[in-house]
Design a protein around this motif. Sequence first.
Motif, PDB file in Angstrom:
ATOM      1  N   MET A 166       6.505  -8.216  13.849  1.00 17.71           N
ATOM      2  CA  MET A 166       6.727  -6.779  13.683  1.00 17.71           C
ATOM      3  C   MET A 166       5.568  -6.020  14.318  1.00 17.71           C
ATOM      4  O   MET A 166       4.411  -6.271  14.012  1.00 17.71           O
ATOM      5  CB  MET A 166       6.814  -6.428  12.195  1.00 17.71           C
ATOM      6  N   THR A 167       5.855  -5.100  15.229  1.00 15.62           N
ATOM      7  CA  THR A 167       4.805  -4.312  15.855  1.00 15.62           C
ATOM      8  C   THR A 167       4.261  -3.291  14.867  1.00 15.62           C
ATOM      9  O   THR A 167       4.841  -3.043  13.815  1.00 15.62           O
ATOM     10  CB  THR A 167       5.338  -3.573  17.097  1.00 15.62           C
ATOM     11  N   THR A 168       3.111  -2.685  15.225  1.00 13.79           N
ATOM     12  CA  THR A 168       2.532  -1.660  14.358  1.00 13.79           C
ATOM     13  C   THR A 168       3.512  -0.519  14.135  1.00 13.79           C
ATOM     14  O   THR A 168       3.658   0.001  13.028  1.00 13.79           O
ATOM     15  CB  THR A 168       1.233  -1.118  14.989  1.00 13.79           C
ATOM     16  N   PHE A 169       4.222  -0.135  15.217  1.00 15.32           N
ATOM     17  CA  PHE A 169       5.204   0.951  15.114  1.00 15.32           C
ATOM     18  C   PHE A 169       6.294   0.587  14.114  1.00 15.32           C
ATOM     19  O   PHE A 169       6.656   1.389  13.247  1.00 15.32           O
ATOM     20  CB  PHE A 169       5.806   1.227  16.494  1.00 15.32           C
ATOM     21  N   SER A 170       6.833  -0.636  14.210  1.00 14.56           N
ATOM     22  CA  SER A 170       7.896  -1.069  13.304  1.00 14.56           C
ATOM     23  C   SER A 170       7.390  -1.180  11.877  1.00 14.56           C
ATOM     24  O   SER A 170       8.089  -0.818  10.928  1.00 14.56           O
ATOM     25  CB  SER A 170       8.459  -2.416  13.770  1.00 14.56           C
ATOM     26  N   ASN A 200       4.856   0.460  10.481  1.00 17.25           N
ATOM     27  CA  ASN A 200       4.664   1.809   9.942  1.00 17.25           C
ATOM     28  C   ASN A 200       5.996   2.442   9.546  1.00 17.25           C
ATOM     29  O   ASN A 200       6.115   3.065   8.484  1.00 17.25           O
ATOM     30  CB  ASN A 200       3.951   2.689  10.966  1.00 17.25           C
ATOM     31  N   ASN A 201       6.999   2.284  10.397  1.00 17.16           N
ATOM     32  CA  ASN A 201       8.316   2.853  10.095  1.00 17.16           C
ATOM     33  C   ASN A 201       8.944   2.206   8.867  1.00 17.16           C
ATOM     34  O   ASN A 201       9.624   2.871   8.078  1.00 17.16           O
ATOM     35  CB  ASN A 201       9.251   2.694  11.300  1.00 17.16           C
ATOM     36  N   TYR A 202       8.721   0.910   8.714  1.00 16.57           N
ATOM     37  CA  TYR A 202       9.248   0.198   7.540  1.00 16.57           C
ATOM     38  C   TYR A 202       8.672   0.801   6.262  1.00 16.57           C
ATOM     39  O   TYR A 202       9.394   1.060   5.290  1.00 16.57           O
ATOM     40  CB  TYR A 202       8.900  -1.286   7.635  1.00 16.57           C
ATOM     41  N   ILE A 203       7.356   1.033   6.254  1.00 11.06           N
ATOM     42  CA  ILE A 203       6.704   1.580   5.061  1.00 11.06           C
ATOM     43  C   ILE A 203       7.110   3.036   4.838  1.00 11.06           C
ATOM     44  O   ILE A 203       7.322   3.471   3.703  1.00 11.06           O
ATOM     45  CB  ILE A 203       5.179   1.435   5.184  1.00 11.06           C
ATOM     46  N   ILE A 204       7.242   3.794   5.925  1.00 10.85           N
ATOM     47  CA  ILE A 204       7.699   5.188   5.804  1.00 10.85           C
ATOM     48  C   ILE A 204       9.081   5.242   5.166  1.00 10.85           C
ATOM     49  O   ILE A 204       9.340   6.040   4.255  1.00 10.85           O
ATOM     50  CB  ILE A 204       7.715   5.872   7.187  1.00 10.85           C
ATOM     51  N   ASP A 205       9.990   4.377   5.626  1.00 14.22           N
ATOM     52  CA  ASP A 205      11.345   4.334   5.058  1.00 14.22           C
ATOM     53  C   ASP A 205      11.311   3.907   3.596  1.00 14.22           C
ATOM     54  O   ASP A 205      12.064   4.426   2.761  1.00 14.22           O
ATOM     55  CB  ASP A 205      12.222   3.369   5.855  1.00 14.22           C
ATOM     56  N   LEU A 206      10.435   2.956   3.283  1.00 15.36           N
ATOM     57  CA  LEU A 206      10.311   2.489   1.904  1.00 15.36           C
ATOM     58  C   LEU A 206       9.885   3.630   0.986  1.00 15.36           C
ATOM     59  O   LEU A 206      10.458   3.828  -0.095  1.00 15.36           O
ATOM     60  CB  LEU A 206       9.296   1.347   1.835  1.00 15.36           C
ATOM     61  N   LEU A 207       8.900   4.399   1.412  1.00 12.90           N
ATOM     62  CA  LEU A 207       8.413   5.521   0.608  1.00 12.90           C
ATOM     63  C   LEU A 207       9.468   6.623   0.504  1.00 12.90           C
ATOM     64  O   LEU A 207       9.636   7.244  -0.549  1.00 12.90           O
ATOM     65  CB  LEU A 207       7.128   6.081   1.222  1.00 12.90           C
ATOM     66  N   ARG A 208      10.182   6.855   1.593  1.00 10.20           N
ATOM     67  CA  ARG A 208      11.181   7.919   1.617  1.00 10.20           C
ATOM     68  C   ARG A 208      12.373   7.593   0.708  1.00 10.20           C
ATOM     69  O   ARG A 208      12.919   8.473   0.036  1.00 10.20           O
ATOM     70  CB  ARG A 208      11.663   8.142   3.048  1.00 10.20           C
ATOM     71  N   ASN A 209      12.760   6.329   0.680  1.00  8.88           N
ATOM     72  CA  ASN A 209      13.960   5.939  -0.069  1.00  8.88           C
ATOM     73  C   ASN A 209      13.691   5.613  -1.533  1.00  8.88           C
ATOM     74  O   ASN A 209      14.629   5.487  -2.320  1.00  8.88           O
ATOM     75  CB  ASN A 209      14.615   4.727   0.602  1.00  8.88           C
ATOM     76  N   ILE A 257      -7.854  -2.096  -0.020  1.00 10.35           N
ATOM     77  CA  ILE A 257      -7.075  -0.936   0.413  1.00 10.35           C
ATOM     78  C   ILE A 257      -7.260  -0.769   1.913  1.00 10.35           C
ATOM     79  O   ILE A 257      -8.386  -0.736   2.408  1.00 10.35           O
ATOM     80  CB  ILE A 257      -7.521   0.340  -0.321  1.00 10.35           C
ATOM     81  N   MET A 258      -6.152  -0.670   2.632  1.00  9.89           N
ATOM     82  CA  MET A 258      -6.193  -0.538   4.090  1.00  9.89           C
ATOM     83  C   MET A 258      -5.514   0.756   4.514  1.00  9.89           C
ATOM     84  O   MET A 258      -4.446   1.104   4.011  1.00  9.89           O
ATOM     85  CB  MET A 258      -5.488  -1.724   4.754  1.00  9.89           C
ATOM     86  N   CYS A 259      -6.145   1.457   5.434  1.00  2.00           N
ATOM     87  CA  CYS A 259      -5.545   2.655   6.021  1.00  2.00           C
ATOM     88  C   CYS A 259      -4.810   2.229   7.291  1.00  2.00           C
ATOM     89  O   CYS A 259      -5.434   1.928   8.303  1.00  2.00           O
ATOM     90  CB  CYS A 259      -6.621   3.691   6.338  1.00  2.00           C
ATOM     91  N   LEU A 260      -3.485   2.176   7.202  1.00  6.00           N
ATOM     92  CA  LEU A 260      -2.677   1.771   8.356  1.00  6.00           C
ATOM     93  C   LEU A 260      -2.602   2.865   9.403  1.00  6.00           C
ATOM     94  O   LEU A 260      -2.511   2.596  10.601  1.00  6.00           O
ATOM     95  CB  LEU A 260      -1.262   1.411   7.910  1.00  6.00           C
ATOM     96  N   ASN A 261      -2.625   4.105   8.932  1.00  3.14           N
ATOM     97  CA  ASN A 261      -2.517   5.230   9.862  1.00  3.14           C
ATOM     98  C   ASN A 261      -3.069   6.486   9.197  1.00  3.14           C
ATOM     99  O   ASN A 261      -2.977   6.654   7.981  1.00  3.14           O
ATOM    100  CB  ASN A 261      -1.059   5.462  10.255  1.00  3.14           C
ATOM    101  N   LEU A 272      -0.773   6.454   6.106  1.00  6.74           N
ATOM    102  CA  LEU A 272      -0.141   5.318   5.431  1.00  6.74           C
ATOM    103  C   LEU A 272      -1.230   4.439   4.824  1.00  6.74           C
ATOM    104  O   LEU A 272      -2.112   3.958   5.533  1.00  6.74           O
ATOM    105  CB  LEU A 272       0.699   4.496   6.414  1.00  6.74           C
ATOM    106  N   ILE A 273      -1.164   4.254   3.523  1.00  5.49           N
ATOM    107  CA  ILE A 273      -2.129   3.436   2.794  1.00  5.49           C
ATOM    108  C   ILE A 273      -1.400   2.252   2.170  1.00  5.49           C
ATOM    109  O   ILE A 273      -0.356   2.417   1.535  1.00  5.49           O
ATOM    110  CB  ILE A 273      -2.825   4.244   1.682  1.00  5.49           C
ATOM    111  N   VAL A 274      -1.957   1.049   2.368  1.00  3.63           N
ATOM    112  CA  VAL A 274      -1.396  -0.158   1.750  1.00  3.63           C
ATOM    113  C   VAL A 274      -2.479  -0.814   0.902  1.00  3.63           C
ATOM    114  O   VAL A 274      -3.632  -0.921   1.328  1.00  3.63           O
ATOM    115  CB  VAL A 274      -0.881  -1.151   2.812  1.00  3.63           C
TER     116      VAL A 274
END
Length: 313
Positions: free
Chosen positions: A1-5, A7-16, A58-62, A100-102
Amino acid sequence: MTTFSLNNYIIDLLRNNRAQSNEVKIEPKDDHFNLYSLYAERQHSQEVVYRTDTPTLIMCLNGYATIAVKDLSVKLETGNIILLRTGVSYELQIQDRSTLIVKFKMRPRYSWQAELSSLHLAHDQEKDLVNLFLTQLNQNGYFCFKNTSVMWPSQILKQLIDEYVHGSLFMWVMARNYFNLAIFASLRMQKFVMPTSRQSKEFKDRLLDEYISAHYNDISLEQTAKYFGFNKNYFSSMIKEKTGKSFVDHVDERRMQEALRLLAQPDVSLYDIITRVGYSSKSFFYKKFNRYYGMTPAAMRKKLFKEAKMNLK
């Protein structure tokens, strides 16, 4: 999974996710995996107070966020990670929507000290470095690594998130080894000041590199000597004698490290980098940079982007 993918996965997870909690758990592919649990953090403008139940990374992804631990504020930018020991209270503030924080919450019986101390270290310098890191982590309750998104440790942690989400054979063994590798790779890049018996008490109490890290973009020998309570000429000679490098060498080294970190961020211009690291002359900065890294800033930025693209394949 690329960084773009990713990040989008986590964004969708938070949104849904409709839960009210600021933390959203990321479910592992393998239900039996228990080395750590992953959580994504929602964007929120107010500071949220947490207390760690287990050792936590704690990691700052973006983007960027601010963490306050024991009245000390730490700014996390893309690629930065912070380690927290068990029982530490901290405040987390995320104001930017793109941030994005993980969180890697280790299993309850996990211990940074037990894990790292159990590994074979071949050299005394390696042992001293790990001991110094663990001492600072235990005393302060946290330790921050200022990695960037293109550095090896960040890529390793992204791979761990990907493995966690998709699952694979030997996941537990590989996750443990990759996790340790990310910590050791970060330690290798970290600049520690190792105190020696030759240092005076005053100089030992206020480490030079820590002061330079806080003031490198606007610093002088005179103000630094005054801060440590020494005469300017004596202080300059003492630094050279004890470290083998001049005061200017120390400042330039820290500025070059910061310049390299900023070059890995595509949204920061070369002009901004020059001013942010403390140089007023473009030609002087280019001369220093070329002497330190053996190439121009533009060539280094191209190299960093190329390496990042290769690592993300």
